[in-house]
Design a protein around this motif. Structure first.
Motif, PDB file in Angstrom:
ATOM      1  N   SER A   1       7.752  -6.055   7.615  1.00  0.00           N
ATOM      2  CA  SER A   1       6.788  -6.182   6.515  1.00  0.00           C
ATOM      3  C   SER A   1       7.167  -7.330   5.588  1.00  0.00           C
ATOM      4  CB  SER A   1       6.730  -4.873   5.722  1.00  0.00           C
ATOM      5  OG  SER A   1       6.174  -3.830   6.486  1.00  0.00           O
TER       6      SER A   1
ATOM      7  N   TYR B   1       4.715 -10.384   4.257  1.00  0.00           N
ATOM      8  CA  TYR B   1       4.468 -10.688   2.843  1.00  0.00           C
ATOM      9  C   TYR B   1       4.881 -12.116   2.504  1.00  0.00           C
ATOM     10  CZ  TYR B   1       3.234  -5.968   1.201  1.00  0.00           C
ATOM     11  OH  TYR B   1       2.597  -4.773   0.966  1.00  0.00           O
TER      12      TYR B   1
ATOM     13  N   GLY C   1       4.078  -2.469   4.600  1.00  0.00           N
ATOM     14  CA  GLY C   1       4.121  -2.146   3.177  1.00  0.00           C
ATOM     15  C   GLY C   1       5.480  -2.376   2.554  1.00  0.00           C
TER      16      GLY C   1
ATOM     17  N   GLU D   1       3.533   0.673  -1.740  1.00  0.00           N
ATOM     18  CA  GLU D   1       2.286   0.001  -1.355  1.00  0.00           C
ATOM     19  C   GLU D   1       2.158   0.026   0.165  1.00  0.00           C
ATOM     20  OE1 GLU D   1       0.342  -3.898  -3.024  1.00  0.00           O
ATOM     21  OE2 GLU D   1       1.724  -4.450  -1.404  1.00  0.00           O
TER      22      GLU D   1
ATOM     23  N   ARG E   1      -0.473  -1.111   3.444  1.00  0.00           N
ATOM     24  CA  ARG E   1      -1.610  -1.936   3.854  1.00  0.00           C
ATOM     25  C   ARG E   1      -1.891  -1.743   5.347  1.00  0.00           C
ATOM     26  NH1 ARG E   1      -2.692  -6.649   0.488  1.00  0.00           N
ATOM     27  NH2 ARG E   1      -1.467  -6.537  -1.428  1.00  0.00           N
TER      28      ARG E   1
ATOM     29  N   TYR F   1      -3.974  -3.627   8.582  1.00  0.00           N
ATOM     30  CA  TYR F   1      -4.662  -4.813   9.098  1.00  0.00           C
ATOM     31  C   TYR F   1      -5.326  -4.444  10.418  1.00  0.00           C
ATOM     32  CZ  TYR F   1      -5.345  -9.616  10.738  1.00  0.00           C
ATOM     33  OH  TYR F   1      -5.889 -10.792  11.200  1.00  0.00           O
TER      34      TYR F   1
ATOM     35  N   GLU G   1      -7.762  -7.464   6.775  1.00  0.00           N
ATOM     36  CA  GLU G   1      -7.138  -6.312   6.133  1.00  0.00           C
ATOM     37  C   GLU G   1      -8.231  -5.354   5.675  1.00  0.00           C
ATOM     38  OE1 GLU G   1      -4.603  -5.773   2.133  1.00  0.00           O
ATOM     39  OE2 GLU G   1      -3.655  -7.099   3.610  1.00  0.00           O
TER      40      GLU G   1
ATOM     41  N   TYR H   1      -7.420  -1.987   4.427  1.00  0.00           N
ATOM     42  CA  TYR H   1      -6.946  -0.914   3.549  1.00  0.00           C
ATOM     43  C   TYR H   1      -5.718  -1.383   2.786  1.00  0.00           C
ATOM     44  CZ  TYR H   1      -4.592   3.500   2.272  1.00  0.00           C
ATOM     45  OH  TYR H   1      -3.955   4.515   1.598  1.00  0.00           O
ATOM     46  N   THR H   2      -5.714  -1.107   1.505  1.00  0.00           N
ATOM     47  CA  THR H   2      -4.516  -1.320   0.691  1.00  0.00           C
ATOM     48  C   THR H   2      -4.509  -0.280  -0.420  1.00  0.00           C
ATOM     49  OG1 THR H   2      -3.280  -2.896  -0.676  1.00  0.00           O
ATOM     50  CG2 THR H   2      -5.678  -3.038  -0.763  1.00  0.00           C
ATOM     51  N   ASP H   3      -3.355   0.291  -0.662  1.00  0.00           N
ATOM     52  CA  ASP H   3      -3.257   1.339  -1.676  1.00  0.00           C
ATOM     53  C   ASP H   3      -1.828   1.401  -2.200  1.00  0.00           C
ATOM     54  OD1 ASP H   3      -4.059   3.334  -3.345  1.00  0.00           O
ATOM     55  OD2 ASP H   3      -4.487   4.810  -1.784  1.00  0.00           O
ATOM     56  N   THR H   4      -1.709   1.758  -3.463  1.00  0.00           N
ATOM     57  CA  THR H   4      -0.401   1.968  -4.078  1.00  0.00           C
ATOM     58  C   THR H   4      -0.293   3.429  -4.468  1.00  0.00           C
ATOM     59  OG1 THR H   4      -0.388  -0.300  -4.936  1.00  0.00           O
ATOM     60  CG2 THR H   4       1.158   1.258  -5.919  1.00  0.00           C
TER      61      THR H   4
END
Length: 307
Positions: free
Chosen positions: A94, A98, A123, A152, A154, A156, A163, A165-168
């Motif tokens: 990951s 990033y 993430g 976090e 994510r 893809y 991408e 979905y992304t969530d914290t």
């Protein structure tokens, strides 16, 4: 009056107990299930799970490994995914994704499609810390610890090349413990690390319902691995959840659509349907053999979807 009332109450109590349903238990004392567990019966999607990394100053990379393995366990428990360790090596960690701004995901998309990967999960741990509050006086101190983690996650989508979905997610825990004033530093350090591991797991578990909702909106996609005579070999089989008699549609690869002004990728067009394949046999743990059901001109590398 009382001597007549007592027998009546006894009769009523006995009759009520007879009407109440009997609680059946097994040899170990467990109650029988009133409803059967719901098992996933669809085709499982193949996931490349990249090792998470910890960018907070506390907990070290151990928390990244904890988050990754917890997510792996939770995804596998749903029965809806195949977490493929070999596919994850295509993308690296990951942290690499990033650091390159996600460009590596785009570069490796075509190769990932060849491996049958449906989406990539990656993430990081954004924050992890433990705060403690203890009594000021006394040989034995009462200490309350507050721990929190922020993770976090994510996703893809390999097939749409974007991408989705992304969530914290936040995890919290507090704990009361009594410690001697002169407790050794190593035990305190281990105690804090255990708390950080726990809240990291709590954060990761919160993502599962949302990941399931996202995954349900995605189509399962496989590939034609080989064609020998009339036999068409598919890179998914029994382990993925395909059944004998399933009919799959064969489609061409979609075309990337770019914005003419910015040059940014807008999306991927849907491929054209070339024909259908019927699954007639399995080969190995997770591959199948199909025969042409309708249409024609099926080639190795073509995509297959549920009909």
């Amino acid at each position: 009056m009382i001597k007549y009332l007592l027998p009546i109450l006894l009769i009523i109590t006995t009759s009520c107990s007879l009407l109440a349903p009997t609680q059946r238990r097994d040899y170990h004392g467990r109650k029988e299930r009133t409803t059967q567990r719901q098992h996933f019966t669809g085709v499982k999607k193949k996931v490349a799970l990249l090792t998470f990394f910890n960018e907070s100053p506390f907990g070290g990379q151990d928390l990244g490994v904890v988050a990754t393995e917890e997510l792996r366990r939770e995804l596998q428990k749903t029965g809806q995914f195949i977490v493929d360790p070999m596919s994850a090596r295509l993308f690296g960690s990951s942290k690499q994704v990033y650091s390159q701004g996600g460009s590596k995901l785009v570069q490796m998309t075509r190769k990932a499609k060849g491996e049958g990967v449906n989406f990539v999960v990656f993430g990081r741990i954004i924050e992890a810390r433990v705060r403690e509050k203890s009594d000021e006086v006394g040989f034995v101190r009462s200490t309350k610890s507050y721990s929190e983690a922020k993770v976090e996650i994510r996703i893809y989508d390999v097939n749409s090349n974007k991408e989705i979905y992304t969530d914290t997610l936040d995890g919290y825990a507090d704990d009361n413990s009594y410690r001697f004033f002169k407790s050794d530093r190593n035990s305190q350090s281990k105690y804090r690390q255990d708390l950080l591991r726990y809240v990291t797991k709590v954060s990761v578990r919160k993502s599962i319902p949302r990941i399931l909702d996202t995954a349900q909106k995605l189509e399962w996609i496989g590939r034609v691995a080989k064609i020998i005579g009339n036999n068409i070999y598919i890179n998914a089989g029994r382990d993925s959840g395909l059944n004998i008699g399933d009919v799959l549609k064969v489609v061409t690869e979609g075309v990337d659509i770019y914005d003419p002004e910015t040059g940014a990728l807008i999306g991927v067009s849907k491929g054209e349907i070339k024909g259908t394949i019927e699954v007639v046999d399995f080969i190995g743990a997770d591959a199948s053999i199909g025969i042409l059901h309708s249409g024609g001109s099926v080639h190795e590398g073509d995509f297959v979807k549920l009909y």
